[in-house]
Design an enzyme around this catalytic site. Structure first.
Site, PDB file in Angstrom:
ATOM      1  N   TRP A 164    -102.860  35.877  -2.279  1.00 43.16           N
ATOM      2  CA  TRP A 164    -101.545  35.437  -1.822  1.00 43.16           C
ATOM      3  C   TRP A 164    -100.572  36.609  -1.759  1.00 43.16           C
ATOM      4  O   TRP A 164     -99.673  36.643  -0.908  1.00 43.16           O
ATOM      5  CB  TRP A 164    -101.008  34.327  -2.723  1.00 43.16           C
ATOM      6  CG  TRP A 164    -100.758  34.736  -4.140  1.00 43.16           C
ATOM      7  CD1 TRP A 164    -101.640  34.714  -5.176  1.00 43.16           C
ATOM      8  CD2 TRP A 164     -99.533  35.243  -4.675  1.00 43.16           C
ATOM      9  NE1 TRP A 164    -101.042  35.168  -6.330  1.00 43.16           N
ATOM     10  CE2 TRP A 164     -99.750  35.509  -6.045  1.00 43.16           C
ATOM     11  CE3 TRP A 164     -98.277  35.507  -4.133  1.00 43.16           C
ATOM     12  CZ2 TRP A 164     -98.759  36.013  -6.880  1.00 43.16           C
ATOM     13  CZ3 TRP A 164     -97.280  36.004  -4.964  1.00 43.16           C
ATOM     14  CH2 TRP A 164     -97.530  36.253  -6.316  1.00 43.16           C
ATOM     15  N   GLU A 174     -94.550  34.328   4.303  1.00 41.11           N
ATOM     16  CA  GLU A 174     -93.240  34.680   3.739  1.00 41.11           C
ATOM     17  C   GLU A 174     -92.562  35.866   4.412  1.00 41.11           C
ATOM     18  O   GLU A 174     -91.637  36.461   3.847  1.00 41.11           O
ATOM     19  CB  GLU A 174     -93.349  34.951   2.228  1.00 41.11           C
ATOM     20  CG  GLU A 174     -93.920  33.797   1.444  1.00 41.11           C
ATOM     21  CD  GLU A 174     -93.916  34.032  -0.043  1.00 41.11           C
ATOM     22  OE1 GLU A 174     -92.881  34.493  -0.569  1.00 41.11           O
ATOM     23  OE2 GLU A 174     -94.937  33.757  -0.695  1.00 41.11           O
ATOM     24  N   HIS A 257     -93.300  43.474 -16.221  1.00 42.97           N
ATOM     25  CA  HIS A 257     -93.889  42.657 -17.280  1.00 42.97           C
ATOM     26  C   HIS A 257     -95.202  43.268 -17.770  1.00 42.97           C
ATOM     27  O   HIS A 257     -95.966  43.834 -16.995  1.00 42.97           O
ATOM     28  CB  HIS A 257     -94.219  41.247 -16.767  1.00 42.97           C
ATOM     29  CG  HIS A 257     -93.047  40.330 -16.758  1.00 42.97           C
ATOM     30  ND1 HIS A 257     -92.964  39.248 -15.915  1.00 42.97           N
ATOM     31  CD2 HIS A 257     -91.914  40.316 -17.495  1.00 42.97           C
ATOM     32  CE1 HIS A 257     -91.826  38.602 -16.132  1.00 42.97           C
ATOM     33  NE2 HIS A 257     -91.173  39.234 -17.093  1.00 42.97           N
ATOM     34  N   TYR A 258     -95.436  43.146 -19.070  1.00 44.15           N
ATOM     35  CA  TYR A 258     -96.763  43.419 -19.603  1.00 44.15           C
ATOM     36  C   TYR A 258     -97.004  42.449 -20.754  1.00 44.15           C
ATOM     37  O   TYR A 258     -96.207  42.419 -21.693  1.00 44.15           O
ATOM     38  CB  TYR A 258     -96.903  44.855 -20.119  1.00 44.15           C
ATOM     39  CG  TYR A 258     -98.356  45.174 -20.394  1.00 44.15           C
ATOM     40  CD1 TYR A 258     -99.226  45.461 -19.344  1.00 44.15           C
ATOM     41  CD2 TYR A 258     -98.868  45.120 -21.684  1.00 44.15           C
ATOM     42  CE1 TYR A 258    -100.567  45.718 -19.585  1.00 44.15           C
ATOM     43  CE2 TYR A 258    -100.212  45.366 -21.930  1.00 44.15           C
ATOM     44  CZ  TYR A 258    -101.055  45.667 -20.871  1.00 44.15           C
ATOM     45  OH  TYR A 258    -102.382  45.898 -21.104  1.00 44.15           O
ATOM     46  N   PRO A 260     -98.621  41.225 -17.076  1.00 45.32           N
ATOM     47  CA  PRO A 260     -98.015  40.616 -15.892  1.00 45.32           C
ATOM     48  C   PRO A 260     -98.622  39.250 -15.592  1.00 45.32           C
ATOM     49  O   PRO A 260     -99.697  38.917 -16.089  1.00 45.32           O
ATOM     50  CB  PRO A 260     -98.372  41.631 -14.787  1.00 45.32           C
ATOM     51  CG  PRO A 260     -99.688  42.200 -15.227  1.00 45.32           C
ATOM     52  CD  PRO A 260     -99.603  42.267 -16.746  1.00 45.32           C
ATOM     53  N   TYR A 263    -102.123  40.642 -11.326  1.00 46.51           N
ATOM     54  CA  TYR A 263    -102.475  42.047 -11.483  1.00 46.51           C
ATOM     55  C   TYR A 263    -102.397  42.832 -10.173  1.00 46.51           C
ATOM     56  O   TYR A 263    -103.385  43.338  -9.648  1.00 46.51           O
ATOM     57  CB  TYR A 263    -103.859  42.157 -12.127  1.00 46.51           C
ATOM     58  CG  TYR A 263    -103.827  41.671 -13.556  1.00 46.51           C
ATOM     59  CD1 TYR A 263    -103.415  42.500 -14.586  1.00 46.51           C
ATOM     60  CD2 TYR A 263    -104.153  40.351 -13.868  1.00 46.51           C
ATOM     61  CE1 TYR A 263    -103.347  42.041 -15.898  1.00 46.51           C
ATOM     62  CE2 TYR A 263    -104.096  39.882 -15.173  1.00 46.51           C
ATOM     63  CZ  TYR A 263    -103.687  40.733 -16.177  1.00 46.51           C
ATOM     64  OH  TYR A 263    -103.605  40.280 -17.473  1.00 46.51           O
ATOM     65  N   HIS A 266     -95.799  45.020  -9.506  1.00 44.47           N
ATOM     66  CA  HIS A 266     -94.564  44.484  -8.951  1.00 44.47           C
ATOM     67  C   HIS A 266     -93.440  44.696  -9.962  1.00 44.47           C
ATOM     68  O   HIS A 266     -93.671  44.797 -11.166  1.00 44.47           O
ATOM     69  CB  HIS A 266     -94.710  43.000  -8.600  1.00 44.47           C
ATOM     70  CG  HIS A 266     -95.136  42.140  -9.741  1.00 44.47           C
ATOM     71  ND1 HIS A 266     -96.438  42.081 -10.203  1.00 44.47           N
ATOM     72  CD2 HIS A 266     -94.431  41.295 -10.542  1.00 44.47           C
ATOM     73  CE1 HIS A 266     -96.523  41.249 -11.217  1.00 44.47           C
ATOM     74  NE2 HIS A 266     -95.309  40.746 -11.453  1.00 44.47           N
ATOM     75  N   VAL A 267     -92.215  44.758  -9.461  1.00 49.54           N
ATOM     76  CA  VAL A 267     -91.044  45.033 -10.289  1.00 49.54           C
ATOM     77  C   VAL A 267     -90.041  43.897 -10.123  1.00 49.54           C
ATOM     78  O   VAL A 267     -89.797  43.417  -9.013  1.00 49.54           O
ATOM     79  CB  VAL A 267     -90.389  46.375  -9.891  1.00 49.54           C
ATOM     80  CG1 VAL A 267     -89.116  46.622 -10.708  1.00 49.54           C
ATOM     81  CG2 VAL A 267     -91.381  47.531 -10.075  1.00 49.54           C
ATOM     82  N   HIS A 268     -89.455  43.464 -11.249  1.00 49.24           N
ATOM     83  CA  HIS A 268     -88.485  42.373 -11.255  1.00 49.24           C
ATOM     84  C   HIS A 268     -87.061  42.915 -11.191  1.00 49.24           C
ATOM     85  O   HIS A 268     -86.711  43.841 -11.928  1.00 49.24           O
ATOM     86  CB  HIS A 268     -88.643  41.538 -12.530  1.00 49.24           C
ATOM     87  CG  HIS A 268     -90.013  40.982 -12.728  1.00 49.24           C
ATOM     88  ND1 HIS A 268     -90.305  39.643 -12.574  1.00 49.24           N
ATOM     89  CD2 HIS A 268     -91.187  41.571 -13.075  1.00 49.24           C
ATOM     90  CE1 HIS A 268     -91.588  39.435 -12.803  1.00 49.24           C
ATOM     91  NE2 HIS A 268     -92.145  40.604 -13.111  1.00 49.24           N
TER      92      HIS A 268
END
Length: 326
Positions: A164, A174, A257-258, A260, A263, A266-268
């Site tokens: 996805w 998207e 996140h770790y 995440p 896998y 990606h950055v928030h």
């Protein structure tokens, strides 16, 4: 962004609902998203409530949708400042209690101001059901050696699908939601809203930057060679948010996140002050700190002991228990 996976998994159901609606109306007219969602939820049969939060005003429900396991997430949307005048003038009030200067009421808002954000995961696997179920958590201590001998083999064996994510990168899904794109194959990324954000107010702003470069699973894979990528995301992500939402960098929390949720690196990007899920110290690593750590030590995340929470039924937790690390 795990909610992105949920949306993709419901595409087929949405299409079925659209076709059914079109058949009923002899093919006349386009079916709106609200009608599609309504048709889908009318088929839902509740099995049990997985978890709920009065504070966060959400509930996670397991049940059946078209004879398939499904998880429905219902979440009250925030009250927006730009709707206050309409809320006050268009609502009805029912008095519950009055005592001196204090009084409490039941306020019935107009339908358009009383929405419930709804996410559908279908077909839901056992992993999805467990993910949303209220469970006890444990803090895991993972050394660099633990990652190589326990975590990495588990990740590789599970073969978690990120198809996805590739659909987003290849613009098969998207594409209309992309806020910013840097097409460079090495340092490029796509920036788009997380599904936890309804995009109707800035107070709970939540966007995700997904790297175009594949094969970087998580924080553990990062070395000095990835600094240009991380710096590019950090700088251009903040600039894009300022231009699009007029929110300065000083109002942003930018982190990884770790472990995440999926896998693929990606950055928030969230608004400072919004307590987004997973933004606590047990799981979130500020991107600015990650960059500085790699500048100081190119192999920092290869050897550093990291801590993260795992829920009681997580398969990875079982592996740590088997190894005597818990």
């Amino acid at each position: 962004m795990a909610d992105s996976a949920a949306k993709h998994e419901t595409d087929e159901l949405y299409q079925k609902a659209k076709r059914a609606k079109s058949d009923n109306e002899n093919g006349g007219g386009e079916v709106g998203k609200e009608i599609e969602c309504g048709n889908i939820l009318s088929e839902f049969k509740t099995t049990k409530v997985l978890s709920d939060s009065a504070r966060e005003k959400n509930i996670f429900i397991h049940g059946k949708l078209a004879d398939q396991d499904a998880v429905i997430i219902l979440e009250k949307t925030p009250i927006r400042e730009d709707t206050l005048a309409e809320l006050f003038t268009g609502s009805t009030l029912k008095l519950e209690m009055k005592n001196d200067i204090y009084s409490t009421y039941r306020l019935q808002a107009p339908p358009q101001l009383n929405e419930i954000k709804t996410t559908v995961v279908c077909p839901a696997t056992e992993k999805h059901i467990k993910k949303y179920q209220r469970q006890e958590s444990f803090l895991v201590e993972e050394t660099g050696a633990d990652y190589q001998s326990i975590t990495l083999p588990y990740i590789q064996k599970q073969s978690f699908s990120v198809q996805w994510v590739y659909n987003i990168l290849e613009k098969k899904a998207e594409a209309d939601r992309i806020v910013f794109e840097d097409p460079d194959p090495t340092v490029g990324f796509l920036l788009l809203p997380d599904f936890k954000w309804d995009q109707k107010q800035i107070d709970d702003l939540y966007l995700i930057a997904i790297t175009l470069q594949r094969g970087i699973r998580s924080l553990r894979d990062l070395t000095q060679e990835h600094l240009p990528l991380l710096q590019n995301i950090f700088q251009k992500g903040k600039e894009a948010i300022l231009q699009r939402y007029q929110l300065p960098a000083s109002k942003l929390r930018v982190y990884l996140h770790y472990q995440p949720s999926y896998y693929h690196l990606h950055v928030h990007f969230t608004k400072l002050g919004y307590e987004a899920p997973g933004c606590g110290v047990e799981r979130a690593h500020l991107l600015a700190d990650v960059i500085q750590n790699l500048q100081s030590d190119p192999e920092y995340y290869k050897t550093r002991t990291l801590y993260f929470p795992l829920r009681v039924d997580d398969g990875l937790l079982s592996k740590y228990k088997e190894a005597g690390r818990l």
